[in-house]
Scaffold this active site. Structure first.
Site, short mmCIF file in Angstrom:
data_model
loop_
_atom_site.label_atom_id
_atom_site.label_comp_id
_atom_site.label_asym_id
_atom_site.label_seq_id
_atom_site.Cartn_x
_atom_site.Cartn_y
_atom_site.Cartn_z
N HIS A 73 10.90 -30.07 6.52
CA HIS A 73 11.84 -30.61 5.23
C HIS A 73 11.25 -30.57 4.12
CE1 HIS A 73 15.28 -32.13 3.93
NE2 HIS A 73 14.88 -32.85 3.34
N GLU A 88 -9.09 12.42 -1.83
CA GLU A 88 -8.17 11.88 -2.96
C GLU A 88 -8.03 12.85 -3.71
OE1 GLU A 88 -5.63 8.92 -2.39
OE2 GLU A 88 -5.39 10.19 -4.71
N THR A 94 0.00 5.11 -3.93
CA THR A 94 1.15 4.61 -4.19
C THR A 94 1.33 2.77 -4.75
OG1 THR A 94 2.26 6.56 -3.35
CG2 THR A 94 4.26 4.83 -4.56
C1 FAD Z 1 8.24 1.28 -7.74
C2 FAD Z 1 8.10 1.04 -5.74
C3 FAD Z 1 7.59 -0.14 -5.45
C4 FAD Z 1 7.40 -0.10 -3.40
N1 FAD Z 1 7.31 -1.13 -3.51
C5 FAD Z 1 7.29 -1.51 -1.86
C6 FAD Z 1 7.08 -2.99 -1.84
O1 FAD Z 1 7.45 -3.90 -2.21
N2 FAD Z 1 6.74 -3.31 -0.50
C7 FAD Z 1 6.68 -2.23 0.63
O2 FAD Z 1 6.12 -2.26 1.66
N3 FAD Z 1 6.83 -0.67 -0.18
C8 FAD Z 1 6.67 -0.23 -1.51
N4 FAD Z 1 7.17 0.86 -1.73
C9 FAD Z 1 6.86 1.62 -1.24
C10 FAD Z 1 5.35 2.13 -0.79
O3 FAD Z 1 4.36 1.99 -1.89
C11 FAD Z 1 4.66 3.31 0.12
O4 FAD Z 1 5.50 3.60 1.21
C12 FAD Z 1 3.16 3.44 0.58
O5 FAD Z 1 2.26 3.04 -1.04
C13 FAD Z 1 3.27 4.54 1.08
O6 FAD Z 1 1.53 4.46 1.55
P1 FAD Z 1 1.58 6.00 2.03
O7 FAD Z 1 0.08 5.82 2.60
O8 FAD Z 1 2.04 6.79 2.91
O9 FAD Z 1 0.61 7.60 0.74
P2 FAD Z 1 0.23 7.09 -1.14
O10 FAD Z 1 0.14 5.28 -0.85
O11 FAD Z 1 1.42 7.26 -1.01
O12 FAD Z 1 -0.88 7.43 -1.14
C14 FAD Z 1 -1.03 8.68 -0.74
C15 FAD Z 1 -2.24 9.45 -1.76
O13 FAD Z 1 -2.15 10.94 -1.08
C16 FAD Z 1 -2.40 11.22 -1.89
N5 FAD Z 1 -2.93 12.78 -2.26
C17 FAD Z 1 -1.62 13.41 -2.41
N6 FAD Z 1 -1.48 15.11 -2.43
C18 FAD Z 1 -3.25 15.10 -1.67
C19 FAD Z 1 -3.52 15.93 -1.55
N7 FAD Z 1 -3.00 17.41 -0.99
N8 FAD Z 1 -5.10 15.90 -1.72
C20 FAD Z 1 -5.62 14.85 -1.49
N9 FAD Z 1 -4.75 13.97 -2.03
C21 FAD Z 1 -3.56 14.09 -2.23
C22 FAD Z 1 -2.43 10.79 -3.08
O14 FAD Z 1 -2.84 11.32 -4.15
C23 FAD Z 1 -2.14 9.29 -3.05
O15 FAD Z 1 -3.05 8.41 -3.58
C24 FAD Z 1 7.33 1.16 -3.11
C25 FAD Z 1 7.02 2.32 -3.82
C26 FAD Z 1 7.86 2.63 -4.80
C27 FAD Z 1 7.35 4.12 -5.20
#
Ligand code: FAD
Length: 454
Positions: free
Chosen positions: A437, A34, A41
């Site tokens: 209900h 990480e 996110t």
């Molecule tokens: C404002 C906002 C609100 C949202 N609200 C919702 C919601 O209510 N409900 C919902 O379902 N979804 C929501 N989402 C979407 C949701 O947050 C994402 O779809 C979800 O977090 C995606 O998860 P992931 O597992 O793909 O990766 P992420 O959670 O993005 O994690 C990826 C991780 O990889 C790490 N990383 C990246 N590149 C590297 C690298 N080269 N080397 C080491 N580490 C790396 C990053 O630091 C990060 O920690 C929201 C998004 C945003 C921006």
């Protein structure tokens, strides 16, 4: 120095940590890397903190509406942004430290805190080492995509990530983008007390939704005093007299702060994917098959970076698919899942399956049932009557194709429809069910009893 593992996971988003747990507990030697904050996110800059802030905004709104319910609050309602942020940080921080503690305490799992890059299809460079494994899982997520608008870099702007640091109230927040993230931030900051202007390039807000849903959301936001511009062709942004000015619109739009919420892009540009030969599409999303395998055997991509979903639940479902196929001999596929998500405006929009527009494009004969929240007793009792519920059914197979529930509890209510869709049962099943209900869900059987050809 080179260290060999059975599996390497890049990223600790919604798929990486549970996959690490499953692989490690099956006896595999796992590395997880990480570069930022544990939990990715959702935990740090997405779902969890925004929904905590939406809850503060809801409380502010209900406090302002208190008199409607016969509740007297003396004095004006103000929002302490330092406290809003502190509450959000507590909630999100707990999840973040929970993921970190979980991973660092996991047997058979080594955590590296650094940026990871492919050296080859079996090698990852991170933390000054070369890590090798026959199985590599990419869960790198995405970030805000910034459009090439002249002046944007000089003016400065906020994204969903930097919004998390705000402990003050912007006097006027201008938001570029009119989709889910823009709408959630827009409504919450309006309720906190900011003036809010939303500027959308397309002809309507959330244009993936049916037009009636998009129009209803617009009306809800405008009723709260949010200014909305659509068909906006922004030519540039500039700083003038201490304000940010948006050029190219019919009227002059100026604000104290600018939030860019115009879409997301995958974190795949600095991952060395070319060294591994992993293919991406034009927008940088890693190409995967229906079981999340990339074109290189032994490399999988999960979560937002594969472009097959953009939600926490899709990323987690990706983990479930990969883990079940690898460890349980299952044959699970991404195409088995039904589209489902919510937009956390107030009222929320709960969505399952197709919109009516999508269903129409599929060429099927349709039946649609609809009811405004003003005709739902529970919504009336709660004083939350904005929005409507709509269900679309295949007139021939009698299966439910989709639903939009824009109304109080919509994010929860839509699940009863979703589950019948998963069961592949005709709509009669839910039409004949006895619901509780007074709830919003009790009207779903009624709507299904009043379907009309559409
Ligand atoms: C404002 C906002 C609100 C949202 N609200 C919702 C919601 O209510 N409900 C919902 O379902 N979804 C929501 N989402 C979407 C949701 O947050 C994402 O779809 C979800 O977090 C995606 O998860 P992931 O597992 O793909 O990766 P992420 O959670 O993005 O994690 C990826 C991780 O990889 C790490 N990383 C990246 N590149 C590297 C690298 N080269 N080397 C080491 N580490 C790396 C990053 O630091 C990060 O920690 C929201 C998004 C945003 C921006």
């Amino acid at each position: 120095m080179s260290t060999t593992f059975d599996a390497i996971i890049i990223g600790t988003g919604q798929a990486g940590p549970p996959l690490a747990q499953r692989l490690a507990s099956s006896g595999m030697k796992v590395a997880i890397i990480e570069r930022g904050r544990f939990g990715g996110t959702c935990v740090n800059t997405g779902c969890i903190p925004t929904k905590a802030m939406v809850a503060s905004a809801y409380a502010a709104n209900m406090a302002r509406r208190a008199a409607e319910y016969g509740v007297t609050i003396s004095g004006s309602i103000t929002v302490d942004m330092k406290q809003v942020k502190a509450r959000k940080d507590r909630i999100s921080g707990k999840s973040n430290s929970g993921v970190e503690t979980w991973l660092k305490g996991m047997s058979n799992c080594t955590v590296f805190e650094d940026h990871a890059r492919f050296g080859s299809a079996r090698e990852i460079h991170a933390a000054g080492r070369i890590l090798t494994a026959d199985q590599i899982f990419v869960n790198v997520g995405g970030r805000a995509s910034i459009p090439p608008i002249p002046g944007l870099n000089e003016t400065g702007y906020l994204t969903n990530s930097t919004m998390m640091d705000l402990d003050f109230l912007p006097s006027h927040l201008v938001i570029l983008g009119g989709s889910y993230i823009a709408l959630e931030f827009g409504q919450m900051f309006r309720r906190f007390g900011s003036e809010v202007t939303i500027v959308e390039r397309g002809p309507r807000l959330v244009d993936r939704e049916d037009e009636d849903v998009s129009n209803a959301l617009r009306e809800i936001l405008e009723n709260e005093g949010i200014t909305i511009h659509v068909n906006a062709n922004i030519t540039s942004v500039a700083k003038r007299d201490g304000e940010i000015s948006i050029k190219g619109l019919r009227s002059d739009v100026r604000g104290s702060h600018l939030l860019v919420a115009t879409g997301r892009k995958p974190n795949t540009d600095d991952l060395g994917l070319d060294k591994a030969g992993v293919e991406t599409d034009k927008r940088g999303y890693i190409e995967v098959d229906d079981q999340l395998r990339t074109n290189i055997p032994g490399i999988w991509a999960l979560g937002d970076c594969n472009g097959k979903g953009a939600f926490t639940h899709t990323s987690y479902n990706d983990y479930e698919i990969v883990a079940a196929n690898l460890l349980d001999g299952a044959n699970r596929r991404v195409s088995d899942r039904i589209t489902a998500y919510a937009v956390y405006t107030d009222p929320p929009l709960g969505r399952a399956g197709m919109t009516v527009e999508q269903a129409r494009k599929s060429g099927r004969k349709l039946m649609v049932g609809q009811r405004p929240m003003t005709r739902i007793s529970r919504a009336v009792e709660k004083g939350e009557t904005q929005g409507f519920m709509k269900v679309v059914v295949d007139a021939e197979t009698k299966e439910i194709l989709g639903a939009s529930v824009l109304g109080t509890g919509g994010d929860e209510v839509v699940h009863s429809i979703l589950d019948v869709m998963y069961a592949k049962q005709p709509y009669k099943l839910i039409q004949n069910a006895m619901h509780i209900h007074p709830t919003v869900s009790e009207l779903i059987p009624t709507i299904l009893g009043e379907l009309k050809e559409a």
